[in-house]
Scaffold this motif. Structure first.
Motif, short mmCIF file in Angstrom:
data_model
loop_
_atom_site.label_atom_id
_atom_site.label_comp_id
_atom_site.label_asym_id
_atom_site.label_seq_id
_atom_site.Cartn_x
_atom_site.Cartn_y
_atom_site.Cartn_z
N SER A 1 44.18 8.96 83.59
CA SER A 1 43.67 9.50 84.85
C SER A 1 42.19 9.19 85.03
CB SER A 1 43.89 11.01 84.90
OG SER A 1 43.37 11.56 86.07
N THR B 1 41.63 5.56 86.14
CA THR B 1 42.17 5.20 87.46
C THR B 1 41.71 6.16 88.56
OG1 THR B 1 44.21 6.41 86.93
CG2 THR B 1 44.17 4.05 86.46
N ASP B 2 42.35 7.32 88.65
CA ASP B 2 42.08 8.23 89.76
C ASP B 2 40.64 8.74 89.77
OD1 ASP B 2 44.72 7.96 90.45
OD2 ASP B 2 45.37 9.75 89.36
N THR B 3 40.10 9.07 88.60
CA THR B 3 38.77 9.69 88.55
C THR B 3 37.65 8.68 88.83
OG1 THR B 3 39.55 11.28 86.91
CG2 THR B 3 37.16 11.04 87.15
N ASN C 1 47.85 3.14 87.01
CA ASN C 1 48.20 3.71 85.71
C ASN C 1 48.82 2.67 84.80
OD1 ASN C 1 47.27 6.10 86.68
ND2 ASN C 1 49.27 7.08 86.91
#
Length: 432
Positions: free
Chosen positions: A369, A372-374, A381
């Motif tokens: 996470s 990728t997202d952060t 992912n």
């Protein structure tokens, strides 16, 4: 005396013009010599380092250096080498600049120790100009120098012959003001020598002429070549601006990088100009460098000598460590602790970056996470998991396992996390 001042400058290539018998004067007696510093900023950059080093040489040779800060002439602006009128400074800005220039010069010249006759002096020409009325100046000083003489100077001819927008009366009088400085120092401090860059020859000789005509004395002059870079670009300038002598304006890392990245041709010249290494040592370094230029022995020694002289041994060693970070396979927490955010941002200048919340890091973020997202370092992912299996990822130059959870222990310089994929793919995460 420690060594012959003129001979020392000659082998270093630091003499452009010299008035006859200057070398004899320096051999026969202890001489007071001065250099003027223009307070156009509250510090000095490396363009002024040559002049500072000249005063250091003068003192080492057993003479008295006088550093003159132009509190009065700074209100006018030196037209030498300029094609346009300078902006006039306010008294408040000028006072701040003078204090800053004094502070820099005091780091290099001995104003307190040593023999009394060689102890340096720091003076401000505003002290003797502030009570000088225009009428008195015109009558007592101006009558000794003709307009024809002043017009013949290159700094004036270029401006009045069409190079730029002409010259105001204010700037036209500059050489007379500087000439009076020399006369004042000659009469009150037994100063017989003025030193400066080659663009100052006209102003300096106006001073020697004023000493001859007004005081019936003999004064001397010496100028140095203006330092240039082999590629024709201006010395002391980079894409991000001037290289200053104060660490709060130019970090020690960036200062060190300026010298370590010098071209071979520049390093050959600069090792003589900007260091106090003797002639044999300089020649040996140049010869050693020629055998294996790729090792950059000349640039390394140049960067060491100048950085230590300006910022000290500890700061130099930190700058060397900082310069190795990009090429190091692993950096320990102790090594990271030596660098602040500004230095690390300079080391990784141009590297993509993002900003995240410190609160999120304090709660811990699962590695996929985080990648990728952060942060957006990796696109998906699946790409993150693939990179983890390849063992091609690192945080702060340290590899980690798939169960890694990013937390505050991963923050370096109290404000950032460095991500890396492979050898050269970096990404900075700023933590606020």
């Amino acid at each position: 005396m420690a060594y012959n001042f003129v001979n020392e400058l000659q082998w270093r290539g630091m003499i452009h013009d010299i008035m006859p018998d200057t070398d004899k004067l320096l051999e026969d007696e202890v001489v007071s010599g001065y250099i003027g510093f223009d307070p156009t900023a509250d510090s000095l950059h490396i363009g002024s380092l040559v002049q500072i080093i000249l005063l250091m040489h003068l003192q080492r040779a057993g003479h008295r250096p006088i550093a003159l800060v132009g509190g009065a002439t700074g209100m006018i602006g030196d037209p030498s080498g300029k094609s346009a009128e300078r902006n006039l400074l306010t008294q408040e800005i000028l006072d701040k600049n003078i204090a800053g220039v004094r502070s820099v010069i005091s780091r290099f010249i001995d104003f307190e120790g040593g023999e009394p006759e060689t102890r340096a002096l720091l003076v401000n020409n505003y002290d003797w100009m502030k009570d000088f009325s225009l009428i008195d100046f015109a009558r007592d000083i101006g009558k000794h120098i003709t307009v024809n003489y002043m017009m013949a100077k290159d700094s004036v001819k270029k401006r009045v012959s069409g190079d730029g927008d002409g010259m105001s009366f204010t700037e036209f009088t500059y050489q007379l003001f500087q000439g009076y400085d020399f006369l004042y120092l000659y009469e009150n401090m037994n100063c017989k020598l003025q030193i400066g860059g080659s663009d100052q020859w006209g102003n300096i000789t106006t001073g020697t002429e004023l000493v001859r005509r007004k005081a019936g004395g003999k004064a001397y002059a010496l100028t140095t070549p203006l330092v240039t870079k082999a590629d024709g670009t201006k010395f002391g300038k980079t894409e991000s601006g001037n290289i200053w002598l104060d660490a709060d304006k130019t970090s020690v890392y960036k200062f060190y990088q300026f010298w370590i990245t010098a071209t071979d041709e520049d390093a050959i010249n600069w090792i003589k100009i900007f260091t106090f290494l003797d002639e044999q040592t300089c020649n040996d370094l140049i010869e050693e460098h020629a055998k294996d230029p790729g090792f950059r022995v000349l640039q390394k020694r140049l960067a060491e000598e100048v950085t230590v002289m300006v910022h000290g041994q500890d700061a130099y060693e930190t700058a060397v460590e900082a310069s190795k970070i990009l090429f190091s396979k692993k950096v320990t927490p102790e090594q990271w602790s030596k660098f602040d955010q500004d230095t690390l941002l300079e080391i990784f200048e141009g590297v993509p970056q993002t900003t995240i919340s410190r609160y999120d890091v304090e709660n811990g973020i699962e590695i996929v996470s985080f990648l990728t997202d952060t942060t957006g370092f990796l696109k998906s992912n699946s790409e993150a998991r693939r990179a983890l299996k390849e063992n091609s990822l690192a945080i702060n130059k340290e590899k980690f396992s798939e169960d890694k959870v990013v937390n505050t222990s991963d923050i370096i310089a109290d404000s950032m996390i460095l991500l890396q994929r492979g050898k050269k793919n970096y990404f900075l995460v700023l933590v606020n």
